[in-house]
Design an enzyme around this catalytic site. Structure first.
Site, mmCIF file in Angstrom:
data_model
loop_
_atom_site.group_PDB
_atom_site.id
_atom_site.type_symbol
_atom_site.label_atom_id
_atom_site.label_comp_id
_atom_site.label_asym_id
_atom_site.label_seq_id
_atom_site.Cartn_x
_atom_site.Cartn_y
_atom_site.Cartn_z
ATOM 1 N N SER A 193 0.835 -1.192 0.000
ATOM 2 C CA SER A 193 0.000 0.000 0.000
ATOM 3 C C SER A 193 0.877 1.253 0.000
ATOM 4 O O SER A 193 1.623 1.483 -0.942
ATOM 5 C CB SER A 193 -0.953 -0.040 1.201
ATOM 6 O OG SER A 193 -1.934 0.958 1.103
ATOM 7 N N ASP A 328 -10.449 -3.506 -5.264
ATOM 8 C CA ASP A 328 -9.894 -2.791 -4.115
ATOM 9 C C ASP A 328 -10.727 -1.530 -3.868
ATOM 10 O O ASP A 328 -10.770 -0.634 -4.711
ATOM 11 C CB ASP A 328 -8.440 -2.418 -4.415
ATOM 12 C CG ASP A 328 -7.718 -1.803 -3.224
ATOM 13 O OD1 ASP A 328 -8.390 -1.223 -2.357
ATOM 14 O OD2 ASP A 328 -6.479 -1.894 -3.176
ATOM 15 N N HIS A 359 -8.135 -4.827 -0.679
ATOM 16 C CA HIS A 359 -6.917 -4.074 -0.355
ATOM 17 C C HIS A 359 -6.076 -4.892 0.611
ATOM 18 O O HIS A 359 -6.376 -4.978 1.802
ATOM 19 C CB HIS A 359 -7.273 -2.728 0.262
ATOM 20 C CG HIS A 359 -6.096 -1.803 0.375
ATOM 21 N ND1 HIS A 359 -5.543 -1.167 -0.712
ATOM 22 C CD2 HIS A 359 -5.347 -1.417 1.447
ATOM 23 C CE1 HIS A 359 -4.523 -0.416 -0.325
ATOM 24 N NE2 HIS A 359 -4.381 -0.567 0.986
#
Length: 431
Positions: A193, A328, A359
């Site tokens: 991320s 996501d 995610h």
């Protein structure tokens, strides 16, 4: 049971099934890239990447459920790897820590260290990091995990800042310290991320980097913070809800260390208003009240542009692999063309795009209970091995790679079963 009650139950079930997306089927990851030899090396080590990813049947086809379970629960039956914590005092007096884990199990011919950058506000103690580290250790890799400054409750903030979206110096200090300890190790960078954004930016910045770095892997990053924030500010697909959670977590880190970060001297130096920070409802509000001031930017837009890896990708010369999921809810599909464009115009680059996974979720197997090791954990270990193989097969500088197979050699095509899109970077008509 009355007809009305049956109708209500039917409606609830229909809504639930719609949310859980149970009518979906497993799909193969779509592989984007133009460097066939590089992709062959990766798939030789990790052939399952060309096979369908099968999420947990009852709930795994929902990106929301995958994302929420990942953030609340983490991994199933998560081990706690044994490592040591290294503490560094940086030139700006900040205390930086990272955790170091030696490989266990079978010995490897190569000395490989996986340098890991977690997601926003995450550390070596985050459950998904622990699971991946343990799985990676068992496959013979040393792991080093950056602890974002301010994110660990047990480590005080000693400088005038915490981590930010685009400040790569902390990761660079960890890499340099690792090479002081293991000067001959091969380094592979892995970012989750926000961490994916940071390692990509680090590899694309105009800075000196060690030659020991042989590859990078970025998972579920948003590439462009400006565009990402535009989507997160909308209620579509509940993105505003996720933005609220991220804002609250970031604000809690600031207020937890307010003795240092919001001292009278800090408030005077950077024109900080504690009430504005505490009452900020979104990340842009919080970044206006705190982040852009502390990091010396005229506007939040300037901060976001400086932070975004999208503006540094073209300078990356290191072999690079990106992973994203189309469902996501934090990184919507509209942001993914950045990765597709990059791998279509760069050698030794690959982009894996999955239909499902949410995610950082990527749970797989089972009807209700997922497998302890996720698809992502398996994929990352395979990708690290593939990057190592691709590096070891590279010819010396100036020497072409020869194909010594005899004519007519009937070796199976390693990637013929994969869904691969080779793209001409000048052709803008393809997806």
């Amino acid at each position: 049971m009355s007809t009305v009650l049956l109708a209500v139950v039917a409606v609830i079930l229909c809504i639930l099934f719609r949310i859980l997306n149970v009518n979906s089927q497993p799909h193969k990851p779509v592989i984007y890239g133009r460097d066939r030899n590089f992709i062959e090396n990766i798939l030789f080590i990790a052939p399952f990447l060309s096979e369908p990813y099968t999420p947990t049947r009852l709930w795994g086809f929902s990106g929301h459920v995958q994302t929420i379970l990942h953030s609340l629960i983490g991994r199933v039956r998560c081990p706690w790897p044994i490592g040591g914590r290294i503490s560094l005092i940086l030139p700006d007096r900040s205390t930086l820590t990272y955790d170091l884990y030696e490989p266990v199990g079978s010995e490897r011919e190569d000395d490989v260290t996986v340098a890991i950058c977690p997601g926003i506000g995450n550390t070596s103690e985050s459950v998904y990091i622990r699971t991946y580290v343990h799985y990676s250790q068992c496959h013979g890799y040393r792991c080093a995990v950056l602890n974002h400054i301010g994110a660990l409750n047990s480590v005080p903030v000693t400088g005038a800042r915490i981590f930010s979206y685009g400040h790569t110096d902390d990761f660079a200090y960890m890499v340099d310290n690792l090479l002081e300890r293991y000067p001959n190790t091969k380094l592979i960078l892995v970012g989750f991320s926000l961490g994916g954004n940071l390692i990509s930016k680090y590899l694309g910045e105009d800075r000196k980097r060690p030659q020991n770095i042989i590859g990078g892997i970025s998972i579920c990053q948003g590439y462009n913070a400006i565009d990402t924030m535009v989507h997160l500010l909308q209620w579509q697909n509940f993105r505003r809800f996720y933005l609220y959670i991220m804002t609250d977590n970031y604000r809690n880190i600031i207020t937890r260390h307010k003795r240092m970060l919001l001292s009278p001297e800090m408030r005077s130096r950077y024109s900080l208003d504690e009430n504005m920070i505490v009452s900020a409802g979104t990340l842009p509000d919080l970044d206006e009240a705190y982040s852009r001031r502390v990091h010396g930017f005229e506007s939040v837009t300037d901060l976001y542009k400086w932070s975004s890896s999208a503006f540094y990708l073209d300078n990356i010369k290191t072999p690079m692999i990106f992973i994203n999921a189309r469902d996501d809810p934090i990184v919507p599909e509209q942001l993914l063309p950045v990765a597709r464009e990059f791998v279509s115009s760069h050698d030794k680059a690959m982009y894996l795009e999955l239909a499902h996974g949410g995610h950082l979720g990527f749970y797989e197997g089972g009807l209700v209970y997922a497998n302890p090791v996720t698809w992502l954990d398996r994929a990352l270990v395979g990708l690290v091995g593939g990057l190592l193989m691709a590096h070891n097969k590279c010819p010396p500088k100036g020497e072409a790679l020869r194909d010594d197979r005899p004519a007519g050699h009937d070796e199976p095509d390693l990637i013929k079963s994969a869904t691969i899109i080779y793209r001409d970077p000048l052709d803008k008509t393809k997806p």
